[in-house]
Design a protein around this motif. Structure first.
Motif, mmCIF file in Angstrom:
data_model
loop_
_atom_site.group_PDB
_atom_site.id
_atom_site.type_symbol
_atom_site.label_atom_id
_atom_site.label_comp_id
_atom_site.label_asym_id
_atom_site.label_seq_id
_atom_site.Cartn_x
_atom_site.Cartn_y
_atom_site.Cartn_z
ATOM 1 N N TYR A 1 0.587 -1.215 -0.011
ATOM 2 C CA TYR A 1 0.019 0.044 0.083
ATOM 3 C C TYR A 1 0.855 1.176 0.142
ATOM 4 N N GLY A 2 2.307 1.253 0.297
ATOM 5 C CA GLY A 2 2.854 2.396 0.377
ATOM 6 C C GLY A 2 3.087 3.200 -0.917
ATOM 7 N N HIS A 3 2.793 2.474 -2.161
ATOM 8 C CA HIS A 3 2.848 3.074 -3.200
ATOM 9 C C HIS A 3 1.736 3.929 -3.810
ATOM 10 N N LEU A 4 0.727 3.790 -3.092
ATOM 11 C CA LEU A 4 -0.663 4.539 -3.306
ATOM 12 C C LEU A 4 -0.542 5.929 -3.409
ATOM 13 N N LYS A 5 0.334 6.469 -2.748
ATOM 14 C CA LYS A 5 0.589 7.976 -2.934
ATOM 15 C C LYS A 5 1.545 8.372 -3.855
ATOM 16 N N VAL A 6 2.206 7.216 -4.504
ATOM 17 C CA VAL A 6 3.184 7.615 -5.484
ATOM 18 C C VAL A 6 2.458 7.382 -6.861
ATOM 19 N N LYS A 7 2.045 8.523 -7.716
ATOM 20 C CA LYS A 7 1.517 8.235 -8.598
ATOM 21 C C LYS A 7 2.360 8.630 -10.005
ATOM 22 N N SER A 8 3.549 9.004 -9.782
ATOM 23 C CA SER A 8 4.429 9.261 -11.051
ATOM 24 C C SER A 8 5.111 8.082 -11.467
ATOM 25 N N LEU B 1 4.300 1.300 -13.180
ATOM 26 C CA LEU B 1 3.637 0.150 -12.605
ATOM 27 C C LEU B 1 4.892 -0.971 -12.468
ATOM 28 N N VAL B 2 5.717 -1.036 -13.379
ATOM 29 C CA VAL B 2 6.399 -1.899 -13.351
ATOM 30 C C VAL B 2 7.517 -1.658 -12.322
ATOM 31 N N LEU B 3 7.871 -0.666 -12.031
ATOM 32 C CA LEU B 3 8.730 0.196 -10.912
ATOM 33 C C LEU B 3 8.289 -0.007 -9.556
ATOM 34 N N ILE B 4 6.941 0.137 -9.439
ATOM 35 C CA ILE B 4 6.146 -0.033 -8.307
ATOM 36 C C ILE B 4 6.335 -1.640 -7.755
ATOM 37 N N VAL B 5 6.155 -2.402 -8.803
ATOM 38 C CA VAL B 5 6.085 -3.837 -8.365
ATOM 39 C C VAL B 5 7.298 -4.353 -8.320
ATOM 40 N N LEU B 6 8.514 -3.999 -8.838
ATOM 41 C CA LEU B 6 9.826 -4.281 -8.763
ATOM 42 C C LEU B 6 10.300 -3.863 -6.989
ATOM 43 N N ALA B 7 9.774 -2.490 -6.601
ATOM 44 C CA ALA B 7 10.222 -2.036 -5.309
ATOM 45 C C ALA B 7 9.504 -2.831 -4.462
ATOM 46 N N SER B 8 8.078 -3.214 -4.640
ATOM 47 C CA SER B 8 7.192 -4.047 -3.609
ATOM 48 C C SER B 8 8.010 -5.264 -3.504
ATOM 49 N N SER C 1 -3.113 3.220 7.575
ATOM 50 C CA SER C 1 -4.086 3.779 6.835
ATOM 51 C C SER C 1 -4.569 5.140 7.385
ATOM 52 N N VAL C 2 -4.246 5.307 8.769
ATOM 53 C CA VAL C 2 -4.669 6.589 9.133
ATOM 54 C C VAL C 2 -3.662 7.711 9.045
ATOM 55 N N VAL C 3 -2.177 7.063 9.626
ATOM 56 C CA VAL C 3 -1.205 7.971 9.617
ATOM 57 C C VAL C 3 -0.569 8.293 8.404
ATOM 58 N N TYR C 4 -0.232 7.437 7.391
ATOM 59 C CA TYR C 4 0.181 7.537 6.259
ATOM 60 C C TYR C 4 -0.796 7.839 4.995
ATOM 61 N N LEU C 5 -1.611 7.129 4.889
ATOM 62 C CA LEU C 5 -2.408 7.502 3.580
ATOM 63 C C LEU C 5 -3.772 8.633 4.150
ATOM 64 N N LYS C 6 -3.855 8.774 5.442
ATOM 65 C CA LYS C 6 -4.670 9.861 5.873
ATOM 66 C C LYS C 6 -6.126 9.727 5.632
ATOM 67 N N GLU C 7 -6.443 8.111 5.746
ATOM 68 C CA GLU C 7 -7.753 7.656 5.554
ATOM 69 C C GLU C 7 -8.259 7.538 6.741
ATOM 70 N N PRO C 8 -9.578 8.031 6.764
ATOM 71 C CA PRO C 8 -10.567 7.764 8.179
ATOM 72 C C PRO C 8 -10.625 6.101 8.523
ATOM 73 N N ILE C 9 -10.977 5.766 9.735
ATOM 74 C CA ILE C 9 -11.312 4.612 9.925
ATOM 75 C C ILE C 9 -12.727 4.865 10.639
ATOM 76 N N THR C 10 -14.011 4.203 9.755
ATOM 77 C CA THR C 10 -14.989 4.551 10.068
ATOM 78 C C THR C 10 -15.624 3.543 11.054
ATOM 79 N N LEU C 11 -16.921 3.667 11.453
ATOM 80 C CA LEU C 11 -17.407 2.849 12.486
ATOM 81 C C LEU C 11 -17.685 1.621 11.940
ATOM 82 N N ASN C 12 -18.068 1.483 10.780
ATOM 83 C CA ASN C 12 -18.513 0.181 9.959
ATOM 84 C C ASN C 12 -17.192 -0.628 10.159
ATOM 85 N N HIS C 13 -15.768 0.128 9.859
ATOM 86 C CA HIS C 13 -14.617 -0.738 9.552
ATOM 87 C C HIS C 13 -14.283 -1.065 11.199
ATOM 88 N N LEU C 14 -14.791 -0.376 12.203
ATOM 89 C CA LEU C 14 -14.311 -0.956 13.690
ATOM 90 C C LEU C 14 -15.397 -1.954 14.032
#
Length: 117
Positions: free
Chosen positions: A28-35, A38-45, A88-101
């Motif tokens: 999931y770390g690559h989700l903020k790296v849009k530039s 895909l090949v480079l992302i897969v190899l790094a992963s 998800s909360v710290v790096y991706l800045k995505e909220p955790i909802t009640l449904n997630h919990l």
């Protein structure tokens, strides 16, 4: 030399936490790296996942001396959800909802049955 029973119980959990940190970054770390391509992302992963395996495989090998395979997998899944939630909360800045919990709590309840007597 065999590990003490206490260390054999806790060391695999610590190693699985470490392995999950690597794997979460790999997946999931690559989700903020849009530039990057895909090949480079897969190899790094793959490169990051290499280190994940160096923790996960020994963790399961050590852990299997005191846990069943089903218990090890359950520990892995609970650790994965915990690590992912923080990431998800710290790096991706995505909220955790009640449904997630609620969903995570139901998974934790299922995990409790795996460890029940």
């Amino acid at each position: 030399m065999p590990l003490s029973p206490k260390l054999a119980h806790i060391l695999p959990v610590i190693m699985l936490i470490g392995s999950n940190l690597f794997m979460t970054i790999a997946w999931y770390g690559h989700l903020k790296v849009k530039s990057a391509s895909l090949v480079l992302i897969v190899l790094a992963s793959w490169g990051i996942a290499f280190f994940e395996y160096w923790l996960a495989v020994p963790a399961n090998r050590i852990g299997h001396t005191v846990y069943s395979a089903a218990q090890l997998k359950t520990i892995q899944e609970v650790v994965t959800l915990t690590v992912f939630t923080g990431f998800s909360v710290v790096y991706l800045k995505e909220p955790i909802t009640l449904n997630h919990l609620i969903g995570f709590a139901l998974i934790a309840a299922g995990a409790a049955f795996i460890f029940r007597g």
